[in-house]
Design a protein around this motif. Structure first.
Motif, PDB file in Angstrom:
ATOM      1  N   ALA A  77       0.839  -1.208   0.000  1.00 45.17           N
ATOM      2  CA  ALA A  77       0.000   0.000   0.000  1.00 45.17           C
ATOM      3  C   ALA A  77       0.869   1.250   0.000  1.00 45.17           C
ATOM      4  N   ALA A  78       0.292   2.334  -0.501  1.00 48.13           N
ATOM      5  CA  ALA A  78       0.921   3.656  -0.413  1.00 48.13           C
ATOM      6  C   ALA A  78       0.142   4.485   0.592  1.00 48.13           C
ATOM      7  N   ILE A  79       0.847   5.059   1.553  1.00 50.04           N
ATOM      8  CA  ILE A  79       0.232   5.970   2.519  1.00 50.04           C
ATOM      9  C   ILE A  79       0.505   7.393   2.050  1.00 50.04           C
ATOM     10  N   VAL A  80      -0.554   8.113   1.745  1.00 47.27           N
ATOM     11  CA  VAL A  80      -0.430   9.512   1.349  1.00 47.27           C
ATOM     12  C   VAL A  80      -0.649  10.352   2.603  1.00 47.27           C
ATOM     13  N   LEU A  81       0.408  11.004   3.043  1.00 42.73           N
ATOM     14  CA  LEU A  81       0.313  11.796   4.265  1.00 42.73           C
ATOM     15  C   LEU A  81      -0.495  13.068   4.018  1.00 42.73           C
ATOM     16  N   TYR A 108      -0.352   3.704  -7.578  1.00 44.39           N
ATOM     17  CA  TYR A 108      -1.445   2.732  -7.666  1.00 44.39           C
ATOM     18  C   TYR A 108      -1.700   2.344  -9.124  1.00 44.39           C
ATOM     19  N   LYS A 109      -1.806   3.321 -10.006  1.00 53.55           N
ATOM     20  CA  LYS A 109      -2.125   3.043 -11.410  1.00 53.55           C
ATOM     21  C   LYS A 109      -1.007   2.281 -12.117  1.00 53.55           C
ATOM     22  N   LYS A 110       0.219   2.448 -11.636  1.00 54.03           N
ATOM     23  CA  LYS A 110       1.343   1.684 -12.206  1.00 54.03           C
ATOM     24  C   LYS A 110       1.486   0.317 -11.543  1.00 54.03           C
ATOM     25  N   GLU A 111       0.533  -0.021 -10.677  1.00 56.69           N
ATOM     26  CA  GLU A 111       0.474  -1.301  -9.986  1.00 56.69           C
ATOM     27  C   GLU A 111       1.693  -1.562  -9.087  1.00 56.69           C
ATOM     28  N   GLN A 112       2.251  -0.484  -8.546  1.00 55.32           N
ATOM     29  CA  GLN A 112       3.341  -0.614  -7.585  1.00 55.32           C
ATOM     30  C   GLN A 112       2.808  -0.839  -6.174  1.00 55.32           C
ATOM     31  N   VAL A 113       1.521  -0.551  -5.988  1.00 51.77           N
ATOM     32  CA  VAL A 113       0.828  -0.817  -4.729  1.00 51.77           C
ATOM     33  C   VAL A 113      -0.572  -1.331  -5.040  1.00 51.77           C
ATOM     34  N   GLU A 114      -1.144  -2.072  -4.091  1.00 53.51           N
ATOM     35  CA  GLU A 114      -2.508  -2.587  -4.259  1.00 53.51           C
ATOM     36  C   GLU A 114      -3.554  -1.659  -3.635  1.00 53.51           C
ATOM     37  N   TYR A 115      -3.138  -0.917  -2.614  1.00 45.91           N
ATOM     38  CA  TYR A 115      -4.067  -0.057  -1.896  1.00 45.91           C
ATOM     39  C   TYR A 115      -3.492   1.344  -1.754  1.00 45.91           C
ATOM     40  N   LEU A 116      -4.396   2.284  -1.646  1.00 47.02           N
ATOM     41  CA  LEU A 116      -4.047   3.675  -1.381  1.00 47.02           C
ATOM     42  C   LEU A 116      -4.634   4.030  -0.018  1.00 47.02           C
ATOM     43  N   ILE A 117      -3.794   4.482   0.893  1.00 45.13           N
ATOM     44  CA  ILE A 117      -4.239   4.888   2.222  1.00 45.13           C
ATOM     45  C   ILE A 117      -4.097   6.398   2.307  1.00 45.13           C
ATOM     46  N   VAL A 118      -5.214   7.082   2.522  1.00 49.43           N
ATOM     47  CA  VAL A 118      -5.188   8.544   2.624  1.00 49.43           C
ATOM     48  C   VAL A 118      -5.425   8.915   4.085  1.00 49.43           C
ATOM     49  N   THR A 119      -4.669   9.891   4.558  1.00 54.01           N
ATOM     50  CA  THR A 119      -4.685  10.193   5.984  1.00 54.01           C
ATOM     51  C   THR A 119      -5.015  11.658   6.253  1.00 54.01           C
ATOM     52  N   SER A 124       3.736  -4.169   3.981  1.00 57.09           N
ATOM     53  CA  SER A 124       4.749  -3.198   3.558  1.00 57.09           C
ATOM     54  C   SER A 124       4.047  -1.977   2.977  1.00 57.09           C
ATOM     55  N   VAL A 125       4.656  -0.810   3.195  1.00 51.35           N
ATOM     56  CA  VAL A 125       4.042   0.437   2.728  1.00 51.35           C
ATOM     57  C   VAL A 125       5.085   1.365   2.112  1.00 51.35           C
ATOM     58  N   ILE A 126       4.578   2.210   1.235  1.00 53.05           N
ATOM     59  CA  ILE A 126       5.344   3.329   0.704  1.00 53.05           C
ATOM     60  C   ILE A 126       4.735   4.592   1.295  1.00 53.05           C
ATOM     61  N   LEU A 127       5.563   5.421   1.884  1.00 58.26           N
ATOM     62  CA  LEU A 127       5.092   6.719   2.368  1.00 58.26           C
ATOM     63  C   LEU A 127       5.271   7.741   1.256  1.00 58.26           C
ATOM     64  N   VAL A 128       4.230   8.493   0.993  1.00 58.41           N
ATOM     65  CA  VAL A 128       4.291   9.529  -0.040  1.00 58.41           C
ATOM     66  C   VAL A 128       4.145  10.885   0.627  1.00 58.41           C
ATOM     67  N   SER A 129       5.122  11.736   0.391  1.00 56.28           N
ATOM     68  CA  SER A 129       5.064  13.097   0.911  1.00 56.28           C
ATOM     69  C   SER A 129       6.011  13.965   0.097  1.00 56.28           C
ATOM     70  N   ASP A 130       6.186  15.195   0.541  1.00 56.46           N
ATOM     71  CA  ASP A 130       7.154  16.078  -0.097  1.00 56.46           C
ATOM     72  C   ASP A 130       8.561  15.708   0.367  1.00 56.46           C
ATOM     73  N   THR A 131       9.539  15.936  -0.475  1.00 55.02           N
ATOM     74  CA  THR A 131      10.915  15.519  -0.213  1.00 55.02           C
ATOM     75  C   THR A 131      11.381  15.883   1.189  1.00 55.02           C
ATOM     76  N   TYR A 132      11.210  17.124   1.593  1.00 56.54           N
ATOM     77  CA  TYR A 132      11.806  17.573   2.853  1.00 56.54           C
ATOM     78  C   TYR A 132      11.101  16.989   4.083  1.00 56.54           C
ATOM     79  N   HIS A 133       9.874  16.562   3.919  1.00 60.93           N
ATOM     80  CA  HIS A 133       9.098  15.970   5.006  1.00 60.93           C
ATOM     81  C   HIS A 133       9.353  14.463   5.122  1.00 60.93           C
TER      82      HIS A 133
END
Length: 194
Positions: free
Chosen positions: A37-41, A65-76, A132-141
Motif C-alpha cells: 500500500a501507499a500511505i499519502v500523508l 497505484y495506477k502503475k500497480e506498484q501498490v494494491e491499496y491507497l491509504i489517505v490520511t 509493507s508500505v510506501i510513504l508519499v510526501s514532499d521531499t523535505y518531510h
C-alpha cells in the motif's frame, strides 16, 4: 580537553550538514518502489478540495497505484479547526475522481500531525493484513516521516512526490529548514531515549 571539545563540535557540524543534504534529496530516486500500500500523508483541505500540497502528494500516490506498484491507497488526515470534512475523506474523494476504485482506498481520518497519521495507520494496516508500505510526501518531510514510521515498526520506503507544491526557493527553504530542525531534534531525542 580543548581538542576533544573541538572534535565533538566538528562532528556535530558534519552530522548536521549531512542530515541537511540527506533531507534535501531523500526519496527522489525511489519512484520504482513497490509495496502492499501507499500511505499519502495528509495536508490541508480547502472547502472539500485538497490543498496544493495535499494534491501533489495524492497525485504521486495515485500514480503508484495506477502503475500497480501498490494494491491499496491509504489517505490520511483528520478534520482541522471547525471543518466538518477530514483530509482523509477529501483525499478519498479526489482519488475516486481520478479513477481509483473505492474498495482499494483506505481512509485514516482522525489524525492532525504526521506522528498521529502513522500511529493510526499502523493500527489500520495490521487489521487489513498489509505488511509493507510506501510513504508519499514532499521531499523535505519524507525522511522524518519514514523515521517515525520505522520507529513504530512499519516496513516502509519513502517516495517523494514529483508534483510538489514547493517549487520556488521562496517556498522550499522555510519548509526545508523547519523539517531539518524537526529531524535533528528527533534524532537527538532518540539518542537519549536509547
Amino acid at each position: 580537553m580543548k581538542k576533544v571539545i573541538q572534535l565533538i563540535l566538528v562532528s556535530i557540524v558534519i552530522y548536521i550538514g549531512y542530515t541537511g543534504y540527506s533531507i534535501w534529496t531523500y526519496g527522489e530516486d525511489n519512484l520504482d518502489a513497490e509495496a502492499d500500500a501507499a500511505i499519502v500523508l495528509g495536508a490541508a483541505q480547502w472547502n472539500g478540495s485538497p490543498s496544493p500540497v495535499f494534491e501533489g502528494r495524492l497525485k504521486q500516490g495515485i500514480e503508484l497505484y495506477k502503475k500497480e506498484q501498490v494494491e491499496y491507497l491509504i489517505v490520511t488526515g483528520g478534520a482541522g479547526n471547525g471543518s466538518s470534512t477530514s483530509e482523509g475523506e477529501v483525499g478519498k474523494n479526489y482519488a475516486v475522481e481520478q479513477g481509483v476504485p473505492e474498495e482499494d482506498i483506505i481512509v485514516e481520518d482522525k489524525s492532525l500531525v504526521t506522528e498521529e497519521n502513522l500511529k493510526n495507520t499502523e493500527v489500520i494496516i495490521q487489521k487489513q493484513n498489509i505488511h509493507s508500505v510506501i510513504l508519499v510526501s514532499d521531499t523535505y518531510h519524507l525522511k522524518r516521516a519514514v523515521g517515525l514510521a520505522e520507529d513504530i515498526g512499519m516496513v516502509v520506503e519513502g517516495v517523494a512526490t514529483r508534483y510538489s507544491a514547493y517549487q520556488s526557493l521562496e517556498t522550499k527553504l522555510p519548509f526545508f529548514f523547519e523539517e531539518w530542525m524537526y529531524y535533528v531534534a528527533h534524532q537527538f531525542i532518540q539518542l537519549f531515549n536509547d
